[in-house]
Design an enzyme around this catalytic site. Structure first.
Site, PDB file in Angstrom:
ATOM      1  N   TYR A  94       0.856  -1.184   0.000  1.00  0.00           N
ATOM      2  CA  TYR A  94       0.000   0.000   0.000  1.00  0.00           C
ATOM      3  C   TYR A  94       0.892   1.233   0.000  1.00  0.00           C
ATOM      4  O   TYR A  94       1.840   1.321   0.777  1.00  0.00           O
ATOM      5  CB  TYR A  94      -0.890   0.006   1.248  1.00  0.00           C
TER       6      TYR A  94
ATOM      7  N   ASP B  50       9.318   2.811  -0.244  1.00  0.00           N
ATOM      8  CA  ASP B  50       8.255   3.455   0.510  1.00  0.00           C
ATOM      9  C   ASP B  50       8.444   3.074   1.975  1.00  0.00           C
ATOM     10  O   ASP B  50       8.063   1.988   2.414  1.00  0.00           O
ATOM     11  CB  ASP B  50       6.880   3.019   0.000  1.00  0.00           C
TER      12      ASP B  50
ATOM     13  N   LYS C  69       4.314   9.008   8.865  1.00  0.00           N
ATOM     14  CA  LYS C  69       4.082   8.383  10.174  1.00  0.00           C
ATOM     15  C   LYS C  69       5.077   8.858  11.257  1.00  0.00           C
ATOM     16  O   LYS C  69       4.893   9.956  11.764  1.00  0.00           O
ATOM     17  CB  LYS C  69       4.022   6.867  10.014  1.00  0.00           C
TER      18      LYS C  69
HETATM   19  C1  LIG Z   1       0.428   4.645   5.739  1.00  0.00           C
HETATM   20  C2  LIG Z   1       1.181   4.407   4.486  1.00  0.00           C
HETATM   21  C3  LIG Z   1       1.065   5.256   3.374  1.00  0.00           C
HETATM   22  C4  LIG Z   1       0.065   6.368   3.317  1.00  0.00           C
HETATM   23  O1  LIG Z   1       0.319   7.371   4.249  1.00  0.00           O
HETATM   24  P1  LIG Z   1      -0.888   8.364   4.647  1.00  0.00           P
HETATM   25  O2  LIG Z   1      -0.225   9.329   5.581  1.00  0.00           O
HETATM   26  O3  LIG Z   1      -1.941   7.527   5.271  1.00  0.00           O
HETATM   27  O4  LIG Z   1      -1.356   9.015   3.393  1.00  0.00           O
HETATM   28  C5  LIG Z   1       1.878   5.031   2.297  1.00  0.00           C
HETATM   29  N1  LIG Z   1       2.759   4.021   2.286  1.00  0.00           N
HETATM   30  C6  LIG Z   1       2.898   3.174   3.323  1.00  0.00           C
HETATM   31  C7  LIG Z   1       3.908   2.078   3.261  1.00  0.00           C
HETATM   32  C8  LIG Z   1       2.094   3.331   4.451  1.00  0.00           C
HETATM   33  O5  LIG Z   1       2.208   2.467   5.464  1.00  0.00           O
END
Ligand SMILES: *Cc1c(COP(=O)(O)O)cnc(C)c1O
Length: 436
Positions: free
Chosen positions: A148, A243, A271
């Site tokens: 994701y 990511d 995060k």
């Molecule tokens: C949470 C997450 C996102 C998205 O971040 P948001 O702040 O919710 O838009 C993208 N990539 C990874 C790996 C994530 O865990």
């Protein structure tokens, strides 16, 4: 099982929310879609604990889906925010805080020479993809099933997290043309990567990957898989994007790339670097980052990007993490929890496995004892989600708050103590594994 009589205030607040907000939630992962019942409305957080609207206390393993690595209301973060709020909440002009957060990121993340701050992980990955395409002049990208990367159109295929929980393989509203250039490959499969590069290599702008996947449950990228990605992208002039929105400053200070010793071209963060406020970032080699406006031509902007409050919380969080050896302790405590849960499962013949990297992990309920290892979405998606739902409520009704989906990772914070971990294992054994 869902026991709403036990949480009348949550029930009332969620009924009101449902008439005002789609599903009553501002992000679908919070909706308890996979476990049924009414979401628990939270009122207050303190250290490793959350308190709900009915006064119930929980040991929190969701930690706002990752950011709260120091626990809730950490004194250093609260103090930094109080200081920041008194001198102005947004200027739309450069501020010193932005330099400091950027500096902390550049010092910590091996491959990042320059960084741009944004407001969410979604913005970070969307911008990194645009930059990779602008930089290479190519359109195609590769993503992996079950990973994701936020909800930008081109990345919203075969996505994990709530998209997996709700079985939305491809959201309505995403035109087929938008995802036509997105190639989907199985995670942890070096051979599929090599074959795709043999075929399309010189058309591929970017590969985006979670080096430690957290959004199909926790699945760790194998050295062979990540090594193949690095080798093939280098050979074909493709931008490798890690990511690390979840894994950054979570699995190590400096992220998975530091833990594994492998350097991507671009990195996305979010995060933890926001300390509980909305922050994202993308960064990497100077040679690529200089293509971002106003130095280069790739457009990306944000009214509130580099916001004084958000950067203050991020700086305070990273400075605590930097100045103390908290990661070793997180590792030990995480091992204790993983071992305890797995032992309880084994003792009571529940087919289960724990995947873990540092303080992020998932307890998978396997469909049978001889189900394959949880190394990709194909395996993870066959888990026993009905059993997971029972497990979730058995814990929630006894003061332990886990993510409400089999396909999410859970986390420890520096505020979790051995006593809390032992209590968690005890709760799980007595209320679930014993009686499942
Ligand atoms: C949470 C997450 C996102 C998205 O971040 P948001 O702040 O919710 O838009 C993208 N990539 C990874 C790996 C994530 O865990």
């Amino acid at each position: 099982m869902t026991n709403t009589s036990y949480r009348p205030n949550s029930k009332i607040l969620m009924e009101q929310a449902e008439s005002l907000i789609p599903g009553g939630v501002n992000s679908p992962a919070r909706a308890f879609g996979a476990v049924g019942g009414t979401p628990i409305v939270m009122l207050r957080g303190e250290g490793a604990y959350l308190f709900d609207a009915d006064g119930n206390r929980y040991i929190d393993y969701v930690l706002s889906w990752g950011p709260m690595i120091l626990g809730h209301s950490h004194p250093a973060v609260v103090e930094a925010l109080q200081k920041a709020v008194r001198i102005g909440t947004s200027f739309g002009a450069p501020t010193q805080n932005e330099n400091r957060l950027a500096e902390l990121v550049v010092e910590a993340v091996p491959s990042v020479e320059m960084v741009r701050l944004v407001n969410s992980g979604t913005e970070a990955t969307m911008s990194a993809i645009r930059l990779a395409r602008g930089y290479t002049g190519r359109n195609r990208i590769i993503k992996f099933a079950g990973n994701y990367h936020g909800h930008a159109d081109s990345l919203l295929v075969a996505a994990g997290s709530a998209a997996a929980t709700f079985s939305v393989p491809n959201s309505p509203g995403v035109p087929p043309g938008t995802v036509a250039d997105t190639l989907i490959l199985p995670y942890n499969n070096p051979q599929a990567v090599a074959e795709t590069f043999d075929r399309f290599g010189d058309e591929i702008a970017a590969v985006i990957v979670e080096p430690v996947a957290g959004n199909m449950g926790c699945v760790v990228g194998s050295p062979d898989f990540l090594g193949t990605l690095r080798r093939e992208t280098e050979k074909h002039g493709t931008v490798l994007i890690f990511d690390e929105v979840m894994s950054g400053f979570r699995v190590a200070y400096g992220g998975a790339q530091r833990r594994f010793g492998i350097a991507p071209d671009l990195t996305t963060l979010g995060k933890v670097i926001g300390g509980g406020l909305p922050v994202g970032a993308y960064g990497g080699k100077r040679e690529i980052m200089r293509h971002v406006l106003p130095v280069g031509k790739v457009f990306q902007a944000g009214t509130l990007s580099g916001n004084p409050l958000a950067t203050a919380a991020g700086i305070a969080t990273l400075e605590v993490l930097q100045n103390t050896n908290l990661y070793a302790k997180l590792e030990q405590k995480s091992q204790r929890l993983a071992d305890g849960l797995l032992n309880a499962a084994n003792k009571h013949n529940v087919p289960a496995v724990v995947n873990r990297c540092g303080s992020m992990m998932t307890l998978f309920f396997k469909s049978s004892q001889d189900a394959p290892a949880m190394m990709d979405w194909d395996a993870a998606s066959k888990c026993d989600t009905a059993l997971f739902a029972k497990y979730f409520w058995s814990l929630a009704n006894n003061g332990v708050y886990m993510p409400c989906s089999q396909f999410e990772a859970f986390f420890l914070s520096t505020a979790h103590t051995d006593a809390m971990i032992d209590e968690t294992i005890e709760v799980a054994e007595q209320n679930f594994f014993c009686v499942h």
